[in-house]
Write a protein that holds these residues in place. Structure first.
Motif, PDB file in Angstrom:
ATOM      1  N   ASP A  42       1.249  10.727  -7.293  1.00 40.88           N
ATOM      2  CA  ASP A  42      -0.034  11.263  -6.832  1.00 40.88           C
ATOM      3  C   ASP A  42      -0.717  10.311  -5.852  1.00 40.88           C
ATOM      4  O   ASP A  42      -1.427  10.752  -4.945  1.00 40.88           O
ATOM      5  N   GLU A  43      -0.488   9.011  -5.974  1.00 40.00           N
ATOM      6  CA  GLU A  43      -1.051   8.060  -5.008  1.00 40.00           C
ATOM      7  C   GLU A  43      -0.400   8.226  -3.635  1.00 40.00           C
ATOM      8  O   GLU A  43      -1.072   8.113  -2.602  1.00 40.00           O
ATOM      9  N   LEU A  44       0.902   8.496  -3.632  1.00 31.16           N
ATOM     10  CA  LEU A  44       1.607   8.709  -2.368  1.00 31.16           C
ATOM     11  C   LEU A  44       1.161  10.015  -1.713  1.00 31.16           C
ATOM     12  O   LEU A  44       0.930  10.068  -0.504  1.00 31.16           O
ATOM     13  N   ILE A  45       1.005  11.059  -2.524  1.00 34.20           N
ATOM     14  CA  ILE A  45       0.541  12.352  -1.999  1.00 34.20           C
ATOM     15  C   ILE A  45      -0.884  12.212  -1.465  1.00 34.20           C
ATOM     16  O   ILE A  45      -1.216  12.739  -0.392  1.00 34.20           O
ATOM     17  N   SER A  66       0.851  -1.191   0.000  1.00 31.68           N
ATOM     18  CA  SER A  66       0.000   0.000   0.000  1.00 31.68           C
ATOM     19  C   SER A  66       0.889   1.243   0.000  1.00 31.68           C
ATOM     20  O   SER A  66       2.068   1.178   0.378  1.00 31.68           O
ATOM     21  N   PRO A  67       0.333   2.400  -0.392  1.00 31.38           N
ATOM     22  CA  PRO A  67       1.112   3.636  -0.312  1.00 31.38           C
ATOM     23  C   PRO A  67       1.639   3.890   1.093  1.00 31.38           C
ATOM     24  O   PRO A  67       2.766   4.337   1.265  1.00 31.38           O
ATOM     25  N   ARG A  68       0.846   3.571   2.104  1.00 29.06           N
ATOM     26  CA  ARG A  68       1.279   3.762   3.493  1.00 29.06           C
ATOM     27  C   ARG A  68       2.500   2.898   3.800  1.00 29.06           C
ATOM     28  O   ARG A  68       3.475   3.369   4.386  1.00 29.06           O
ATOM     29  N   GLU A  69       2.446   1.632   3.423  1.00 32.81           N
ATOM     30  CA  GLU A  69       3.566   0.719   3.671  1.00 32.81           C
ATOM     31  C   GLU A  69       4.823   1.189   2.944  1.00 32.81           C
ATOM     32  O   GLU A  69       5.922   1.133   3.490  1.00 32.81           O
ATOM     33  N   ILE A  70       4.645   1.674   1.735  1.00 33.23           N
ATOM     34  CA  ILE A  70       5.779   2.162   0.951  1.00 33.23           C
ATOM     35  C   ILE A  70       6.406   3.375   1.633  1.00 33.23           C
ATOM     36  O   ILE A  70       7.620   3.441   1.808  1.00 33.23           O
ATOM     37  N   ARG A 130      14.187   2.559  -3.133  1.00 36.12           N
ATOM     38  CA  ARG A 130      14.013   3.271  -4.405  1.00 36.12           C
ATOM     39  C   ARG A 130      13.102   2.488  -5.346  1.00 36.12           C
ATOM     40  O   ARG A 130      12.207   3.049  -5.977  1.00 36.12           O
ATOM     41  N   SER A 131      13.318   1.217  -5.418  1.00 36.03           N
ATOM     42  CA  SER A 131      12.479   0.376  -6.274  1.00 36.03           C
ATOM     43  C   SER A 131      11.043   0.346  -5.766  1.00 36.03           C
ATOM     44  O   SER A 131      10.090   0.423  -6.543  1.00 36.03           O
ATOM     45  N   LEU A 132      10.895   0.262  -4.465  1.00 36.72           N
ATOM     46  CA  LEU A 132       9.571   0.202  -3.859  1.00 36.72           C
ATOM     47  C   LEU A 132       8.773   1.478  -4.095  1.00 36.72           C
ATOM     48  O   LEU A 132       7.598   1.426  -4.470  1.00 36.72           O
ATOM     49  N   VAL A 133       9.405   2.635  -3.916  1.00 38.83           N
ATOM     50  CA  VAL A 133       8.682   3.909  -4.051  1.00 38.83           C
ATOM     51  C   VAL A 133       8.241   4.143  -5.496  1.00 38.83           C
ATOM     52  O   VAL A 133       7.234   4.797  -5.747  1.00 38.83           O
TER      53      VAL A 133
END
Length: 91
Positions: free
Chosen positions: A71-74, A20-24, A62-65
């Motif tokens: 925009d999903e992370l934001i 998930s974005p949170r986990e990342i 780096r690969s994970l992010v």
């Protein structure tokens, strides 16, 4: 029947659960701390520029992010921030 006549099933990462974005964000944050970077500055730099050089390769951060769109992370950051604010009446 010759083994060349059989269809071989190939599965690419189908069994892995997508992070998930949170986990990342938490994984990237921890990797930055471990490398003694300021995680807030580095993550903001990445989110604004899109340059993955702001994120270390340490712990595959780096690969994970790069698996999620910026925009999903934001969106995850805004959602978390707003969910954790007291609700005040607008005057």
């Amino acid at each position: 029947m010759d083994s060349m006549d059989k269809t071989v099933k190939f599965n690419v990462k189908g069994d892995e659960k997508e992070a998930s974005p949170r986990e990342i964000l938490l994984t990237v944050h921890n990797a930055l701390l471990e490398k003694d970077y300021n995680p807030i500055n580095q993550i903001v730099g990445y989110l604004l520029s899109g340059d993955p050089a702001y994120i270390p390769r340490h712990n595959n951060a780096r690969s994970l992010v790069r698996r999620k769109e910026r925009d999903e992370l934001i969106e995850e950051l805004v959602r978390f921030y707003l969910a954790n604010q007291p609700v005040d009446k607008v005057k």
